[in-house]
Design a protein around this motif. Sequence first.
Motif, PDB file in Angstrom:
ATOM      1  N   GLN A   1       0.909  -1.331  -0.010  1.00  0.00           N
ATOM      2  CA  GLN A   1      -0.097  -0.155   0.081  1.00  0.00           C
ATOM      3  C   GLN A   1       0.777   1.298   0.049  1.00  0.00           C
ATOM      4  O   GLN A   1       0.832   2.275  -0.888  1.00  0.00           O
ATOM      5  CB  GLN A   1      -0.822  -0.001   1.235  1.00  0.00           C
TER       6      GLN A   1
ATOM      7  N   LYS B   1      -3.183  -0.758  -9.152  1.00  0.00           N
ATOM      8  CA  LYS B   1      -3.694  -1.140  -7.998  1.00  0.00           C
ATOM      9  C   LYS B   1      -3.961  -2.593  -7.869  1.00  0.00           C
ATOM     10  O   LYS B   1      -3.605  -3.355  -6.987  1.00  0.00           O
ATOM     11  CB  LYS B   1      -4.748  -0.128  -7.434  1.00  0.00           C
TER      12      LYS B   1
ATOM     13  N   LEU C   1      -1.776  -5.051  -5.526  1.00  0.00           N
ATOM     14  CA  LEU C   1      -2.172  -5.523  -4.434  1.00  0.00           C
ATOM     15  C   LEU C   1      -2.858  -7.056  -4.640  1.00  0.00           C
ATOM     16  O   LEU C   1      -3.860  -7.526  -3.704  1.00  0.00           O
ATOM     17  CB  LEU C   1      -3.350  -4.612  -4.012  1.00  0.00           C
TER      18      LEU C   1
END
Lengths: 151, 297
Positions: free
Chosen positions: A117, A137, A141
């Motif tokens: 993050q 993202k 992630l």
Amino acid sequence: MVRVKLRYIVVEINPTRKQQSSEFTVKHVSIFQALADQVQKIHGDFGAAAIRAGFVVRYINEHTRIAFIRARKGPHRFVTSVIPLIKTIEGKEVFITTLYTGATLRQCYIYLKQYQQKKLDKFCSTLNTEEEKSHLKEVMLNLDSFVNAIQ
Amino acid sequence: MLKNIKTESFYDLCIEESLFLEENVEESLKYLYEHGYRTIAINQSINDDNLGAQKKSKGSNKKVKNSEVPPPIDLSPLIETVDKLNLRGFQIFNRLTITYSNSETFNKFIKSNHYKKYHLIAIIPTTPEAHNYACSSAVEADIYSYNPENKFTARLTRKMYNKIVQHGYYFELQYSHAIEDSTKRKNLIHVSHMYHSTGKSKNVFFSSGAKNLNLIRNPYDILSLGFLFGLNELQCKSCVQHTPQQVIIHSVGRRHGKALFFVENVEETQENDHNDLSNCEPQKKKIKMIVDADVET
């Protein structure tokens, strides 16, 4: 019976500055081989034999080149001590950075989520469009394989 | 001066000057900062090997004297880049490494004009005589270093080790040599194990000694690498954190001669004002005192 205690080492495989590109990949089998060879070289027969039980290397996320190494508690020190000494994998110049050493995969997962993050926030500031951001993202992630491994 | 004492971890007190040439300053500083280093020292080294030859050919002492110790690298452009990149709490020092084989040549280095401009001084004795000389009280330095390219020839006894510790020297291990090749690794492990057996690894610290950015590892990797050098985790941690801090404090003490403490006016920053207001306490003093316990009385 006392349960077998393990250590999970989360590492990041980075290319050296000369070869830096987004397409840099190393197979996880060759990371395993490189580690095993290096342990043999530094700690000899005893080291190589000590780490053999339960020694596993897997990628968590190939895009971010983060992998975890599983080793038995005790001999894991043979593995961690040779990680900084590895210079080449598959003939490519690399250096491996230790991110975290944990006793359970869950702890590694919690750490890794925070770490990714933080990294994502840093990269996002350089991107302009929303699409690019959401794509990044998704890639960064993506810890699904990790979640599967826990279950 | 106060800035020189208050430093942040982690430390890397030996990085070769070649990494800080004009074109790669920014890259190197950023790289070190990302790896978690906050205090670094840029190394310049001199050797007394050529000194004898120079003296014979030129025949005059004066010329040799000036050329002995090179002037330290100007840190102001580096500090400018640090400010530009907004690297918080990053500090840079100058360090000089002297390789010498006998006491005479070493004394010549000390007399040089530029000698006192360096923040940290490291010595590498190459012969047993030079090693004995380092154990005597005559040498003023901070770091007792070792070059893993050669074998460690001197005999290190516990008495000598304790004497060196008493003088306030710190033993340095440069881990980048261990990464480079097998022979250097063996030499380095031999020396570190000797420190372990003779002096329980007292006053030992790690630095990189890197000539190449690829040889710099992050502090957590060094903690695990310490296993090879006969150190436990706690010792390893102090090797990259507390001991280098003591080295810097010792160097400040050394440069000021025999002193117990020094007094200095401290500029008030806005942060401090804010803290004082929140505590609702009156400001007592503007003078801050720092006690340097390491200096001999």
